[in-house]
Design an enzyme around this catalytic site. Structure first.
Site, PDB file in Angstrom:
ATOM      1  NE  ARG A   5      -2.146  -1.829   3.277  1.00 30.83           N
ATOM      2  CZ  ARG A   5      -1.792  -3.105   3.470  1.00 30.83           C
ATOM      3  NH1 ARG A   5      -2.154  -4.017   2.607  1.00 30.83           N
ATOM      4  NH2 ARG A   5      -1.090  -3.464   4.513  1.00 30.83           N
ATOM      5  CD  GLU A  12       1.905  -5.712  12.952  1.00 26.94           C
ATOM      6  OE1 GLU A  12       1.041  -5.252  12.206  1.00 26.94           O
ATOM      7  OE2 GLU A  12       3.112  -5.427  12.821  1.00 26.94           O
TER       8      GLU A  12
END
Length: 187
Positions: A75, A112
Site C-alpha cells: 500500500r 506484529e
C-alpha cells in the site's frame, strides 16, 4: 470502530486526522485472528480525499526536501507514486524478498504477526540522495526500521518518514527514534 471527532489526533492536525479516520475500515481478524487490519482502500478510492492527503504530506515535508520517494510494499506504493507525481521526483519500491530483478540489499525483521524480508535495488540511489519514505500504517516499526536501513545501505539519506496511520499502542515511533515520524492519524 474509528475514533470520534474529538479523539482524533495526528501530526498534521485534527482536520487531516479526521479525514483519514473517516475513510478507514477496521477489518477484524485479518490477516490472522486477533489482528485488527486498517483498510485504507476507501481513502485511496475517494479522489478528492486522497488528493488532500497527498497534498498535505507534500506541504508537511516541502516540495524541495527530497529527491525520491520510497514506497513500502504494497500500500505504500500507492502513496509514494502519488507523492512522486505531485512533486516531479522518482519513486522507488521496497519489495518483499525475491521480487526485484537486479542485485538488491535485503533486511529481515519481525512483524506484529510474523517475520518478513524486504529488498531494495543496490543502485536505487546515488550518494546523498534525499529520500522520503512512506507507508500506510506504522505498527511495531519493524517494517519501517528495515526500510530506513535499506535506504541508507543503498546510499540514500532519509529525509523523512510518513505514514497515514500510526498504531501508537504498538510503539513503532519509539523504535524509530531519534528519526522523526509524521503520522496523519495516530490511534
Amino acid at each position: 470502530m474509528n475514533p470520534t471527532e474529538t479523539e482524533v489526533r495526528g501530526d498534521s492536525g485534527p482536520d487531516a486526522a479526521r479525514l483519514v479516520s473517516s475513510r478507514i475500515l477496521d477489518v477484524p481478524d485479518f490477516p490472522q485472528p486477533g489482528v485488527m487490519f486498517k483498510d485504507l482502500m476507501p481513502l485511496f478510492a475517494d479522489g478528492p480525499a486522497f488528493r488532500e492527503v497527498i497534498d498535505g504530506i507534500v506541504r508537511h515535508h516541502g516540495r524541495e526536501a527530497f529527491d525520491a520517494v520510497v514506497g513500502i510494499e504494497a500500500r505504500g506504493f500507492v502513496v509514494a507514486a502519488a507523492i512522486a507525481y505531485a512533486t516531479g521526483v522518482g519513486v522507488v519500491p521496497v519489495r518483499k524478498a525475491g521480487k526485484l530483478p537486479r542485485p538488491a540489499y535485503a533486511a529481515s525483521y519481525e512483524l506484529e504477526y510474523g517475520e518478513a524480508t524486504l529488498e531494495v535495488h543496490q543502485d536505487a540511489f546515488t550518494a546523498g540522495h534525499r529520500v522520503l519514505v512512506v507507508d500506510d500504517v506504522l505498527a511495531t516499526g519493524g517494517t519501517a526500521a528495515a526500510t530506513l536501513d535499506l535506504v541508507e545501505r543503498a546510499g540514500g539519506t532519509v529525509a523523512g518518514f510518513t505514514v497515514l496511520v500510526e498504531l501508537s499502542f504498538l510503539g513503532g515511533r519509539e523504535r524509530l527514534a531519534p528519526r522523526p515520524v509524521h503520522a496523519l492519524l495516530t490511534v
